[in-house]
Motif scaffolding. Structure first.
Motif, PDB file in Angstrom:
ATOM      1  N   ASP A 167      33.532  42.253  54.315  1.00 40.77           N
ATOM      2  CA  ASP A 167      33.445  43.707  54.509  1.00 40.77           C
ATOM      3  C   ASP A 167      32.476  44.059  55.636  1.00 40.77           C
ATOM      4  OD1 ASP A 167      35.256  44.161  52.496  1.00 40.77           O
ATOM      5  OD2 ASP A 167      33.756  44.780  51.016  1.00 40.77           O
ATOM      6  N   ILE A 168      31.326  43.403  55.660  1.00 36.95           N
ATOM      7  CA  ILE A 168      30.328  43.702  56.692  1.00 36.95           C
ATOM      8  C   ILE A 168      30.833  43.266  58.058  1.00 36.95           C
ATOM      9  CG2 ILE A 168      27.993  43.193  57.507  1.00 36.95           C
ATOM     10  CD1 ILE A 168      27.227  42.999  54.476  1.00 36.95           C
ATOM     11  N   LYS A 187      24.800  55.554  73.126  1.00 33.14           N
ATOM     12  CA  LYS A 187      23.890  54.461  72.783  1.00 33.14           C
ATOM     13  C   LYS A 187      24.647  53.439  71.943  1.00 33.14           C
ATOM     14  CE  LYS A 187      20.592  56.683  74.738  1.00 33.14           C
ATOM     15  NZ  LYS A 187      20.452  56.482  76.147  1.00 33.14           N
ATOM     16  N   ALA A 188      24.763  52.229  72.467  1.00 32.38           N
ATOM     17  CA  ALA A 188      25.486  51.165  71.775  1.00 32.38           C
ATOM     18  C   ALA A 188      24.769  50.808  70.470  1.00 32.38           C
ATOM     19  CB  ALA A 188      25.587  49.931  72.664  1.00 32.38           C
ATOM     20  N   ARG A 189      25.568  50.535  69.439  1.00 33.03           N
ATOM     21  CA  ARG A 189      25.042  50.183  68.127  1.00 33.03           C
ATOM     22  C   ARG A 189      25.523  48.796  67.743  1.00 33.03           C
ATOM     23  NH1 ARG A 189      23.108  54.882  65.187  1.00 33.03           N
ATOM     24  NH2 ARG A 189      22.289  53.268  63.862  1.00 33.03           N
ATOM     25  N   ASP A 190      24.849  48.209  66.785  1.00 33.39           N
ATOM     26  CA  ASP A 190      25.277  46.935  66.228  1.00 33.39           C
ATOM     27  C   ASP A 190      24.850  46.900  64.772  1.00 33.39           C
ATOM     28  OD1 ASP A 190      26.378  44.429  65.943  1.00 33.39           O
ATOM     29  OD2 ASP A 190      25.158  43.481  67.490  1.00 33.39           O
ATOM     30  N   VAL A 191      25.403  45.985  64.026  1.00 33.62           N
ATOM     31  CA  VAL A 191      25.109  45.850  62.608  1.00 33.62           C
ATOM     32  C   VAL A 191      24.164  44.674  62.407  1.00 33.62           C
ATOM     33  CG1 VAL A 191      26.113  45.315  60.353  1.00 33.62           C
ATOM     34  CG2 VAL A 191      27.316  46.828  61.927  1.00 33.62           C
ATOM     35  N   ASP A 192      23.134  44.894  61.623  1.00 38.19           N
ATOM     36  CA  ASP A 192      22.250  43.805  61.208  1.00 38.19           C
ATOM     37  C   ASP A 192      22.969  43.078  60.078  1.00 38.19           C
ATOM     38  OD1 ASP A 192      20.243  42.101  60.370  1.00 38.19           O
ATOM     39  OD2 ASP A 192      18.975  43.686  59.545  1.00 38.19           O
ATOM     40  N   PHE A 193      23.714  42.021  60.436  1.00 42.53           N
ATOM     41  CA  PHE A 193      24.557  41.348  59.459  1.00 42.53           C
ATOM     42  C   PHE A 193      23.740  40.758  58.319  1.00 42.53           C
ATOM     43  CE2 PHE A 193      26.711  37.604  57.764  1.00 42.53           C
ATOM     44  CZ  PHE A 193      27.896  38.171  57.342  1.00 42.53           C
ATOM     45  N   GLY A 202      20.682  41.431  57.229  1.00 42.80           N
ATOM     46  CA  GLY A 202      20.048  42.466  56.416  1.00 42.80           C
ATOM     47  C   GLY A 202      21.053  43.227  55.574  1.00 42.80           C
ATOM     48  N   SER A 203      22.222  43.512  56.140  1.00 39.04           N
ATOM     49  CA  SER A 203      23.263  44.227  55.405  1.00 39.04           C
ATOM     50  C   SER A 203      23.806  43.383  54.259  1.00 39.04           C
ATOM     51  CB  SER A 203      24.401  44.623  56.337  1.00 39.04           C
ATOM     52  OG  SER A 203      23.952  45.530  57.308  1.00 39.04           O
ATOM     53  N   LEU A 204      23.998  42.089  54.511  1.00 35.95           N
ATOM     54  CA  LEU A 204      24.505  41.203  53.471  1.00 35.95           C
ATOM     55  C   LEU A 204      23.490  41.052  52.349  1.00 35.95           C
ATOM     56  CD1 LEU A 204      26.777  39.396  52.484  1.00 35.95           C
ATOM     57  CD2 LEU A 204      25.757  37.518  53.793  1.00 35.95           C
ATOM     58  N   GLN A 205      22.233  40.901  52.724  1.00 37.13           N
ATOM     59  CA  GLN A 205      21.179  40.783  51.710  1.00 37.13           C
ATOM     60  C   GLN A 205      21.117  42.052  50.858  1.00 37.13           C
ATOM     61  OE1 GLN A 205      17.241  40.295  53.272  1.00 37.13           O
ATOM     62  NE2 GLN A 205      16.414  39.607  51.325  1.00 37.13           N
ATOM     63  N   ALA A 206      21.197  43.203  51.477  1.00 34.55           N
ATOM     64  CA  ALA A 206      21.171  44.466  50.742  1.00 34.55           C
ATOM     65  C   ALA A 206      22.380  44.588  49.823  1.00 34.55           C
ATOM     66  CB  ALA A 206      21.128  45.642  51.712  1.00 34.55           C
ATOM     67  N   ALA A 207      23.550  44.175  50.305  1.00 32.25           N
ATOM     68  CA  ALA A 207      24.761  44.253  49.480  1.00 32.25           C
ATOM     69  C   ALA A 207      24.662  43.326  48.278  1.00 32.25           C
ATOM     70  CB  ALA A 207      25.988  43.905  50.318  1.00 32.25           C
ATOM     71  N   LEU A 208      24.133  42.134  48.491  1.00 28.07           N
ATOM     72  CA  LEU A 208      24.031  41.180  47.392  1.00 28.07           C
ATOM     73  C   LEU A 208      22.985  41.586  46.369  1.00 28.07           C
ATOM     74  CD1 LEU A 208      24.406  37.827  49.333  1.00 28.07           C
ATOM     75  CD2 LEU A 208      26.102  38.972  47.892  1.00 28.07           C
ATOM     76  N   PRO A 237      25.642  52.647  52.023  1.00 30.60           N
ATOM     77  CA  PRO A 237      24.230  52.466  51.736  1.00 30.60           C
ATOM     78  C   PRO A 237      23.697  51.089  52.093  1.00 30.60           C
ATOM     79  CG  PRO A 237      25.489  52.452  49.719  1.00 30.60           C
ATOM     80  CD  PRO A 237      26.439  52.803  50.823  1.00 30.60           C
ATOM     81  N   THR A 238      24.584  50.110  52.320  1.00 32.28           N
ATOM     82  CA  THR A 238      24.094  48.770  52.627  1.00 32.28           C
ATOM     83  C   THR A 238      24.222  48.414  54.096  1.00 32.28           C
ATOM     84  OG1 THR A 238      26.243  47.816  52.096  1.00 32.28           O
ATOM     85  CG2 THR A 238      24.614  47.903  50.321  1.00 32.28           C
ATOM     86  N   LEU A 239      24.931  49.202  54.877  1.00 30.21           N
ATOM     87  CA  LEU A 239      25.153  48.876  56.283  1.00 30.21           C
ATOM     88  C   LEU A 239      23.935  49.265  57.104  1.00 30.21           C
ATOM     89  CD1 LEU A 239      27.360  47.664  58.069  1.00 30.21           C
ATOM     90  CD2 LEU A 239      28.084  49.972  58.583  1.00 30.21           C
ATOM     91  N   LYS A 240      23.335  48.283  57.736  1.00 34.58           N
ATOM     92  CA  LYS A 240      22.147  48.530  58.537  1.00 34.58           C
ATOM     93  C   LYS A 240      22.543  48.551  60.012  1.00 34.58           C
ATOM     94  CE  LYS A 240      18.971  46.543  55.244  1.00 34.58           C
ATOM     95  NZ  LYS A 240      18.183  47.704  54.931  1.00 34.58           N
ATOM     96  N   LEU A 241      22.581  49.746  60.579  1.00 33.47           N
ATOM     97  CA  LEU A 241      22.941  49.913  61.980  1.00 33.47           C
ATOM     98  C   LEU A 241      21.688  49.923  62.843  1.00 33.47           C
ATOM     99  CD1 LEU A 241      25.731  52.634  61.827  1.00 33.47           C
ATOM    100  CD2 LEU A 241      25.985  50.234  62.417  1.00 33.47           C
ATOM    101  N   LEU A 242      21.771  49.211  63.938  1.00 32.40           N
ATOM    102  CA  LEU A 242      20.662  49.129  64.883  1.00 32.40           C
ATOM    103  C   LEU A 242      21.162  49.574  66.253  1.00 32.40           C
ATOM    104  CD1 LEU A 242      19.525  45.512  63.945  1.00 32.40           C
ATOM    105  CD2 LEU A 242      18.553  47.645  63.082  1.00 32.40           C
ATOM    106  N   TYR A 243      20.239  49.998  67.086  1.00 35.58           N
ATOM    107  CA  TYR A 243      20.597  50.288  68.472  1.00 35.58           C
ATOM    108  C   TYR A 243      20.530  49.007  69.277  1.00 35.58           C
ATOM    109  CZ  TYR A 243      20.552  55.264  67.624  1.00 35.58           C
ATOM    110  OH  TYR A 243      20.859  56.505  67.146  1.00 35.58           O
ATOM    111  N   HIS A 244      21.427  48.904  70.231  1.00 39.28           N
ATOM    112  CA  HIS A 244      21.515  47.733  71.103  1.00 39.28           C
ATOM    113  C   HIS A 244      20.397  47.774  72.132  1.00 39.28           C
ATOM    114  CE1 HIS A 244      23.261  44.875  73.913  1.00 39.28           C
ATOM    115  NE2 HIS A 244      23.258  45.807  74.845  1.00 39.28           N
ATOM    116  N   ASN A 245      19.730  46.644  72.334  1.00 37.08           N
ATOM    117  CA  ASN A 245      18.732  46.543  73.398  1.00 37.08           C
ATOM    118  C   ASN A 245      19.460  46.248  74.697  1.00 37.08           C
ATOM    119  OD1 ASN A 245      16.502  46.887  71.711  1.00 37.08           O
ATOM    120  ND2 ASN A 245      16.445  44.720  71.211  1.00 37.08           N
TER     121      ASN A 245
END
Length: 140
Positions: free
Chosen positions: A17-18, A39-45, A47-53, A82-90
């Motif tokens: 899912d993530i 602003k480009a975004r990305d998912v903290d895979f 962190g998101s997986l840990q939060a989901a689990l 609630p578990t998806l952690k979105l970050l901004y791209h550097n």
């Protein structure tokens, strides 16, 4: 044994899912490559997986998009994951229009994520194949 299988399936489901949601975010970045100030975004895979689990319900950005309303009849924002952690791209190279999408980087992430998604679906299929073989009657 059923409990172990259930936990494994929950892990694979959350990971898939993530990865799928990350693919949507990366596709959005690519689609907005020419949009000024995007602003480009990305998912903290991880962190998101840990939060989901851990079934944490830490809302990201308040759990809802906050929208400006000019009328009380306007609807509220849509609920977020609630578990998806979105970050901004550097960004590695700045653009004149302040868009942070770098096509080479986004394409690379997109392809990598696609491969990771495919690997996860194969692991899940293998898990079911193993269960099926264990439950099948032996032929003599």
């Amino acid at each position: 044994m059923i409990d172990k299988f259930s936990k494994n399936m929950e892990f694979w489901k959350n990971a898939i899912d993530i990865r799928a949601k990350r693919q949507e975010v990366l596709a959005s970045n690519i689609a907005n490559a020419d949009t000024p100030y995007y602003k480009a975004r990305d998912v903290d895979f991880a962190g998101s997986l840990q939060a989901a689990l851990q079934k944490r319900k830490e809302p990201i950005e308040g759990g809802q998009m906050q929208l400006n309303k000019s009328n009380e009849r306007h609807i509220d924002g849509m609920p977020g994951d609630p578990t998806l952690k979105l970050l901004y791209h550097n960004e590695y190279q700045s653009a004149v229009d302040e868009n942070t999408v770098e096509m080479d980087v986004e394409r690379s992430k997109f392809i990598d994520n696609s491969l990771q998604y495919q690997i996860l679906t194969q692991f899940t299929a293998d898990e079911f194949k193993g269960i099926k073989e264990a439950l099948a009657p032996t032929q003599q």
